[in-house]
Design an enzyme around this catalytic site. Sequence first.
Site, PDB file in Angstrom:
ATOM      1  N   HIS A 164      -1.669   1.065  -9.380  1.00  0.00           N
ATOM      2  CA  HIS A 164      -2.343   0.063  -8.561  1.00  0.00           C
ATOM      3  C   HIS A 164      -2.962  -1.228  -9.472  1.00  0.00           C
ATOM      4  CE1 HIS A 164      -4.252  -0.507  -4.487  1.00  0.00           C
ATOM      5  NE2 HIS A 164      -4.000  -1.668  -4.936  1.00  0.00           N
ATOM      6  N   ARG A 193       0.916  -1.376  -0.081  1.00  0.00           N
ATOM      7  CA  ARG A 193       0.001   0.129   0.053  1.00  0.00           C
ATOM      8  C   ARG A 193       0.892   1.084   0.167  1.00  0.00           C
ATOM      9  NH1 ARG A 193      -3.647  -2.929  -1.475  1.00  0.00           N
ATOM     10  NH2 ARG A 193      -5.599  -3.364  -0.353  1.00  0.00           N
TER      11      ARG A 193
HETATM   12  P1  NAP Z   1      -1.628 -12.209   4.043  1.00  0.00           P
HETATM   13  O1  NAP Z   1      -1.553 -13.467   3.706  1.00  0.00           O
HETATM   14  O2  NAP Z   1      -2.228 -11.604   5.180  1.00  0.00           O
HETATM   15  O3  NAP Z   1       0.018 -11.982   4.537  1.00  0.00           O
HETATM   16  C1  NAP Z   1       0.754 -10.809   5.265  1.00  0.00           C
HETATM   17  C2  NAP Z   1       2.015 -11.057   5.529  1.00  0.00           C
HETATM   18  O4  NAP Z   1       2.511  -9.923   6.114  1.00  0.00           O
HETATM   19  C3  NAP Z   1       2.259 -12.341   6.419  1.00  0.00           C
HETATM   20  O5  NAP Z   1       3.291 -13.070   6.256  1.00  0.00           O
HETATM   21  C4  NAP Z   1       2.405 -11.460   7.912  1.00  0.00           C
HETATM   22  O6  NAP Z   1       2.988 -12.272   9.031  1.00  0.00           O
HETATM   23  C5  NAP Z   1       3.032 -10.487   7.275  1.00  0.00           C
HETATM   24  N1  NAP Z   1       3.102  -9.121   8.456  1.00  0.00           N
HETATM   25  C6  NAP Z   1       1.978  -8.512   8.704  1.00  0.00           C
HETATM   26  N2  NAP Z   1       2.535  -7.555   9.746  1.00  0.00           N
HETATM   27  C7  NAP Z   1       3.617  -7.672   9.904  1.00  0.00           C
HETATM   28  C8  NAP Z   1       4.406  -7.068  10.663  1.00  0.00           C
HETATM   29  N3  NAP Z   1       4.254  -6.376  11.637  1.00  0.00           N
HETATM   30  N4  NAP Z   1       6.058  -7.474  10.683  1.00  0.00           N
HETATM   31  C9  NAP Z   1       6.271  -8.384   9.808  1.00  0.00           C
HETATM   32  N5  NAP Z   1       5.366  -9.117   9.048  1.00  0.00           N
HETATM   33  C10 NAP Z   1       4.169  -8.807   9.108  1.00  0.00           C
HETATM   34  O7  NAP Z   1      -1.684 -10.921   3.025  1.00  0.00           O
HETATM   35  P2  NAP Z   1      -1.613 -11.184   1.495  1.00  0.00           P
HETATM   36  O8  NAP Z   1      -2.749 -12.026   0.924  1.00  0.00           O
HETATM   37  O9  NAP Z   1      -0.283 -11.912   1.052  1.00  0.00           O
HETATM   38  O10 NAP Z   1      -1.529  -9.757   0.990  1.00  0.00           O
HETATM   39  C11 NAP Z   1      -0.625  -8.832   1.326  1.00  0.00           C
HETATM   40  C12 NAP Z   1      -0.949  -7.332   1.016  1.00  0.00           C
HETATM   41  O11 NAP Z   1      -0.612  -7.372  -0.352  1.00  0.00           O
HETATM   42  C13 NAP Z   1      -2.241  -6.920   1.156  1.00  0.00           C
HETATM   43  O12 NAP Z   1      -2.683  -6.576   2.438  1.00  0.00           O
HETATM   44  C14 NAP Z   1      -2.375  -5.752   0.101  1.00  0.00           C
HETATM   45  O13 NAP Z   1      -1.899  -4.482   0.812  1.00  0.00           O
HETATM   46  C15 NAP Z   1      -1.321  -6.081  -0.890  1.00  0.00           C
HETATM   47  N6  NAP Z   1      -1.897  -6.453  -2.483  1.00  0.00           N
HETATM   48  C16 NAP Z   1      -1.672  -5.371  -3.249  1.00  0.00           C
HETATM   49  C17 NAP Z   1      -2.319  -5.749  -4.453  1.00  0.00           C
HETATM   50  C18 NAP Z   1      -1.903  -4.672  -5.665  1.00  0.00           C
HETATM   51  O14 NAP Z   1      -2.532  -4.885  -6.424  1.00  0.00           O
HETATM   52  N7  NAP Z   1      -0.950  -3.771  -5.500  1.00  0.00           N
HETATM   53  C19 NAP Z   1      -2.904  -6.718  -4.671  1.00  0.00           C
HETATM   54  C20 NAP Z   1      -3.042  -7.603  -3.683  1.00  0.00           C
HETATM   55  C21 NAP Z   1      -2.530  -7.354  -2.647  1.00  0.00           C
HETATM   56  P3  NAP Z   1       2.660 -13.660   9.530  1.00  0.00           P
HETATM   57  O15 NAP Z   1       2.724 -14.658   8.357  1.00  0.00           O
HETATM   58  O16 NAP Z   1       3.530 -14.043  10.673  1.00  0.00           O
HETATM   59  O17 NAP Z   1       1.267 -13.482  10.027  1.00  0.00           O
HETATM   60  C1  GLV Z   2      -5.619  -5.033  -4.134  1.00  0.00           C
HETATM   61  O1  GLV Z   2      -4.854  -4.046  -3.895  1.00  0.00           O
HETATM   62  C2  GLV Z   2      -5.891  -5.954  -3.095  1.00  0.00           C
HETATM   63  O2  GLV Z   2      -5.912  -5.523  -1.917  1.00  0.00           O
HETATM   64  O3  GLV Z   2      -6.499  -7.016  -3.428  1.00  0.00           O
END
Ligand code: NAP
Ligand code: GLV
Length: 308
Positions: free
Chosen positions: A271, A223
């Site tokens: 994005h 983000r």
């Molecule tokens: P997720 O499965 O919830 O994974 C989040 C990861 O971040 C986990 O490994 C978590 O650790 C780690 N984390 C959270 N807080 C932390 C902290 N304080 N210190 C260290 N590590 C931390 O989320 P996801 O599905 O992979 O998605 C991640 C993010 O990608 C989304 O929240 C979104 O912001 C972004 N995203 C962007 C797009 C885009 O188009 N740009 C699209 C999709 C997603 P643990 O494993 O230990 O819980």
């Molecule tokens: C996109 O940014 C998502 O969080 O899926």
Amino acid sequence: MSFLYKSEPVRGARWAELFAARAPDIDFHIWPSIGDPAKVRYLAAWQPPENIAETFPNLELVFSIGAGVDQFDLSQIPAHIPVVRMIEPGLVAGMVEYATLAVLAAHRDWLTYAVQQREERWQPMPVRTAGTRRIGVLGMGTMGQAVLDKLRDFGFPCAGWSRTEHRLPGIECFAGEQGLGDFLARSDILVCLLPLTPETRGILSRKLFLQLPPGAVLINLGRGDHLNEDDLLDALDGDHLSAAMLDVCSIEPLPEGHPFWQHPRIMLTPHIASVTQPDTSAEAVLDNIRRHREGLPMVGLVDRVRGY
Ligand code: NAP
Ligand code: GLV
């Protein structure tokens, strides 16, 4: 009983077809048509409407259209209503494609060659092997793990950083504050795939950049508010970072005249790193409704205390 969809309408039309075929007992409405608000049991949105508790008194589940839920004000959603974020294969595949593209572009100096082309300059640079370029991924969740899985296959030495300890074959795993310094010190290309929470807001700061090897590249796919924009400009202009690829910004769309637009060492995309895909996401939501009805754990249930 009805399902209210409040997001991009083309995807909504496809969800309506799939719901009609797979869950004909659920009336499907696309915002701003809401039908009888007392019948709304399920709501899916990128940003939910205001006063949802008062407007939809029988709401049972709220789905985020995206993987992240930082765009929700969770305090406005009554505590008894579970919030479920999007985990679906189309969204993961898109992120793997984008992250791979960005890492390879950084690895093969594409930003530099884009500048050289505009200057009509033919100047080859040394080609480094993947084995000498260390990749670090902040966040080892659904997205981070899938991205690491793919990048490892190119031969890059890969590491991930998470809040809790993880083990992934062939990946060096670091966790928590105590693991961050060592993780950063070995990351030539840093990819941010963290959720935005009070702990991670502003994490991409001067303090973090200084712990990266000189000449490192930042790729922010999380983000915009993970990044301190002034600190990034200082790190690029002071040559500590060599380039940045940003898919997300604090203010989207990026305002006119913002220094990122014209910066020769910043590559911007609006994005689009990954987008929730209509068919696979409808399947994921229908599966979670089934799980909810059968009292099974839902996939992507948000922990409100952790904020992700
Ligand atoms: P997720 O499965 O919830 O994974 C989040 C990861 O971040 C986990 O490994 C978590 O650790 C780690 N984390 C959270 N807080 C932390 C902290 N304080 N210190 C260290 N590590 C931390 O989320 P996801 O599905 O992979 O998605 C991640 C993010 O990608 C989304 O929240 C979104 O912001 C972004 N995203 C962007 C797009 C885009 O188009 N740009 C699209 C999709 C997603 P643990 O494993 O230990 O819980
Ligand atoms: C996109 O940014 C998502 O969080 O899926």
